[in-house]
Design a protein around this motif. Structure first.
Motif, PDB file in Angstrom:
ATOM      1  N   LYS A  87       0.832  -1.209   0.000  1.00 30.42           N
ATOM      2  CA  LYS A  87       0.000   0.000   0.000  1.00 30.42           C
ATOM      3  C   LYS A  87       0.868   1.262   0.000  1.00 30.42           C
ATOM      4  CE  LYS A  87      -3.534  -2.628   0.115  1.00 30.42           C
ATOM      5  NZ  LYS A  87      -4.413  -2.775   1.270  1.00 30.42           N
ATOM      6  N   PRO A  88       0.409   2.320  -0.652  1.00 31.83           N
ATOM      7  CA  PRO A  88       1.210   3.550  -0.700  1.00 31.83           C
ATOM      8  C   PRO A  88       1.393   4.167   0.682  1.00 31.83           C
ATOM      9  CG  PRO A  88      -0.995   3.924  -1.594  1.00 31.83           C
ATOM     10  CD  PRO A  88      -0.861   2.457  -1.395  1.00 31.83           C
ATOM     11  N   VAL A  89       2.605   4.676   0.916  1.00 30.59           N
ATOM     12  CA  VAL A  89       2.953   5.321   2.189  1.00 30.59           C
ATOM     13  C   VAL A  89       3.299   6.785   1.900  1.00 30.59           C
ATOM     14  CG1 VAL A  89       4.549   5.394   4.132  1.00 30.59           C
ATOM     15  CG2 VAL A  89       3.781   3.181   3.214  1.00 30.59           C
ATOM     16  N   VAL A  90       2.625   7.678   2.619  1.00 33.98           N
ATOM     17  CA  VAL A  90       2.851   9.122   2.470  1.00 33.98           C
ATOM     18  C   VAL A  90       3.394   9.658   3.788  1.00 33.98           C
ATOM     19  CG1 VAL A  90       1.820  11.367   1.959  1.00 33.98           C
ATOM     20  CG2 VAL A  90       0.943   9.306   0.834  1.00 33.98           C
ATOM     21  N   TRP A  91       4.470  10.428   3.706  1.00 35.57           N
ATOM     22  CA  TRP A  91       4.973  11.134   4.888  1.00 35.57           C
ATOM     23  C   TRP A  91       4.561  12.597   4.792  1.00 35.57           C
ATOM     24  CZ3 TRP A  91      10.770   9.784   6.259  1.00 35.57           C
ATOM     25  CH2 TRP A  91      10.850   8.435   6.614  1.00 35.57           C
ATOM     26  N   GLY A  92       4.074  13.143   5.916  1.00 40.90           N
ATOM     27  CA  GLY A  92       3.742  14.556   5.983  1.00 40.90           C
ATOM     28  C   GLY A  92       4.263  15.151   7.276  1.00 40.90           C
ATOM     29  N   GLY A  93       4.170  16.458   7.386  1.00 37.52           N
ATOM     30  CA  GLY A  93       4.709  17.143   8.554  1.00 37.52           C
ATOM     31  C   GLY A  93       5.901  17.987   8.166  1.00 37.52           C
ATOM     32  N   ILE A  94       6.518  18.598   9.158  1.00 35.42           N
ATOM     33  CA  ILE A  94       7.573  19.561   8.855  1.00 35.42           C
ATOM     34  C   ILE A  94       8.830  18.883   8.310  1.00 35.42           C
ATOM     35  CG2 ILE A  94       8.462  19.592  11.221  1.00 35.42           C
ATOM     36  CD1 ILE A  94       8.315  22.504   8.632  1.00 35.42           C
TER      37      ILE A  94
END
Length: 553
Positions: A87-94
């Protein structure tokens, strides 16, 4: 579609991730929050529990929110996920925002900047089968090269965002290898002050763009330093709901970069509604140049209990030229006088270990702290060069050997140099004693006389003056009520005083021995003809009990 949002922070009170979670829910998407405080890849029980949970909910998208401090743990868990799911993994945040290429070595996509619009577009794209590479604000690798899509504009109308809850719906925690829904008990265990503080942000943006701060990068990313503010009604209604659901909440903690970067009229309207409908003591952060008596009077009447301000350096040159910070020594001292006038408990920030600051300029910080009205609580940081900031680029070009790995560096641990110890002592010791120490330092920082005096002063401060100072500051936050202060001490002890006690455990000594040691040292120092009174070492006979009595009024 099913979305799984994960945080590896030790604190489960993560405002940004909760905002994304509730935005997805409002738009009709399925979303689950998972917190794994203290994650360790070698903890087989936790890892097995995590694998079972992911398999059970079978998410279509997995998202991580992280700061630089969680980078190592997040990359480890992401790499583990790759072996279990496609499954696709997205990183977010600063962190992914300032370091997208390093993040994409593990994540499939990174979300740059604010994530509410992007996360909804991602969910819509997965539902419709659209390629995620068309989603705004996303970055990804294309043939080994970083590609970034057009950024979503910042959210101008913050009232359009949904409220989130103190105990989030659809949220779980894995703690010591066991999965459990997040409830009040989880909040109490994994937040400061046992969950009795509600965190809220009433505005986004900062009027400053200090070279060491992530806002420095964000202001360039969006080409704007404009502050966006929620309406008073939107903020008050959120807090009102939280307090109604959880009457255990005792404090409201405003995490705005600068709570006071607003007009006096707006603040007056906001505080009037706050007094009438919330009435809880609160915590706020500001910048010294935004402090004045009119605003502080309004805030005090409305329940302001703690305020955080940054000195950073006592040197105007460092603040102006190195940090590009338009708040100077006189601004800080004037603000501190106003804070003292209204009996507000204060946190004051100082940055040490700056290679662009001379010894003489660090001594200016010592001298500035000597002038600050006491008591106050110090937050002393070791300068960290975060990737993407202007100060990182300067350090990379001029002194690359001073750049430490911000993924693993503890910014609360500063170098144990004599001059840094003087900075800390200036927070607690009275001015005459500090003046004598400074004279000894300037005569010979390596002399036996100075080193002995510094050791004795530090020992006396650590054992007696620092705990007394913290007690007095906490008492200020409780309206000088001794009974209220004693009631809240256990909450502060959990975080603050356990750090204080570490110095005794590190020394390998027992507390009873430590408590009598200053008096033994006082006798030794007397034999060495040191100016004991000037260094604030009150002996068994000539203890200045007034400092203890004055702390109670």
């Amino acid at each position: 579609m099913r979305n799984l949002l994960i945080s590896l922070q030790d604190n489960v009170d993560v405002i940004g991730l909760k905002s994304l979670h509730y935005t997805l829910l409002e738009k009709g998407h399925d979303s689950t929050l998972l917190f794994i405080p203290g994650f360790n890849l070698d903890d087989g029980a936790t890892l097995g529990c995590f694998d079972d949970f992911v398999e059970d909910i079978d998410p279509d998208l997995i998202g991580f929110s992280l700061m630089s401090g969680e980078y190592n743990r997040t990359r480890e868990l992401t790499a583990h996920l790759k072996t279990k799911t496609g499954k696709p993994v997205v990183w977010g945040g600063i962190h992914p925002t300032i370091a997208p290429e390093a993040s994409l070595e593990f994540a499939d996509y990174v979300c740059l900047g604010e994530g509410e619009r992007a996360i909804v577009e991602i969910a819509d794209a997965v539902d419709s089968g659209r390629d995620l590479r068309t989603v705004g604000s996303l970055g990804y690798f294309d043939d080994g090269a970083l590609k970034t899509n057009e950024m979503h504009p910042v959210i101008a109308d913050l009232d359009s965002l949904p409220h989130y809850e103190h105990v989030p719906a659809g949220s779980f925690v894995i703690d010591k290898g066991r999965l459990a829904p997040v409830d009040w008990g989880v909040i109490a265990r994994h937040t400061r002050y046992k969950g009795k503080t509600y965190s809220v942000i009433s505005s986004r943006g900062c009027p400053f763009s200090c070279t060491y701060c992530c806002n420095n990068f964000l202001s360039r990313l969006y080409e704007s330093k404009k502050i966006r503010r929620r309406s008073a009604e939107h903020v008050i209604s959120e807090i009102e709901k939280a307090v109604a659901l959880h009457p255990e909440i005792e404090y409201i903690n405003f995490h705005d970069d600068c709570f006071l970067a607003c007009s006096t009229s707006y603040l007056d309207d906001f505080c009037q509604a706050y007094r009438e409908r919330v009435g809880k003591p609160f915590i706020a952060r500001s910048i010294p140049v935004y402090i004045n008596r009119d605003k502080m009077k309004i805030l005090k009447q409305s329940g302001l209990s703690w305020i955080s301000l940054g000195l950073q350096s006592g040197s105007d040159r460092v603040n102006r030229e190195v940090y590009q910070r338009k708040s100077l020594r006189k601004d800080f001292l004037q603000a501190a006088e106003v804070v003292k006038e209204f009996d507000i408990a204060a946190f004051y920030d100082v940055i040490l270990d700056n290679p662009f600051e001379t010894e003489a300029e660090t001594l200016e910080t010592v001298e500035t702290l000597m002038e600050v009205p006491k008591p106050f609580y110090p937050e002393i940081f070791s300068l960290s060069f975060y990737y993407g900031t202007d100060l990182f680029e300067r350090a990379r070009q001029e002194c690359p050997e001073t750049i430490e790995d911000t993924h693993s560096k503890d910014y609360l641990v500063y170098r144990k140099s004599a001059i840094n110890r003087l900075v800390r002592l200036a927070v607690f010791k009275r001015k005459p004693g500090m003046q004598r120490l400074l004279r000894l330092y300037r005569r010979g920082p390596d002399s036996l006389r100075f080193r002995l005096a510094l050791f004795l002063a530090g020992l006396w401060s650590s054992i007696f003056i620092e705990p007394l100072t913290y007690f007095r500051v906490i008492r200020l936050s409780q309206g000088k009520s001794l009974w209220k202060t004693l009631k809240v001490l256990p909450s502060y002890f959990r975080k603050g005083f356990e750090i204080y006690l570490k110095q005794f455990r590190k020394a390998g000594s027992h507390l009873p021995l430590i408590l009598v040691l200053p008096f033994c040292l006082q006798a030794c120092a007397s034999l060495a003809s040191l100016d004991i009174d000037g260094l604030e070492f009150e002996g068994l006979i000539n203890i200045d009990w007034s400092i203890y009595v004055s702390s109670f009024g």
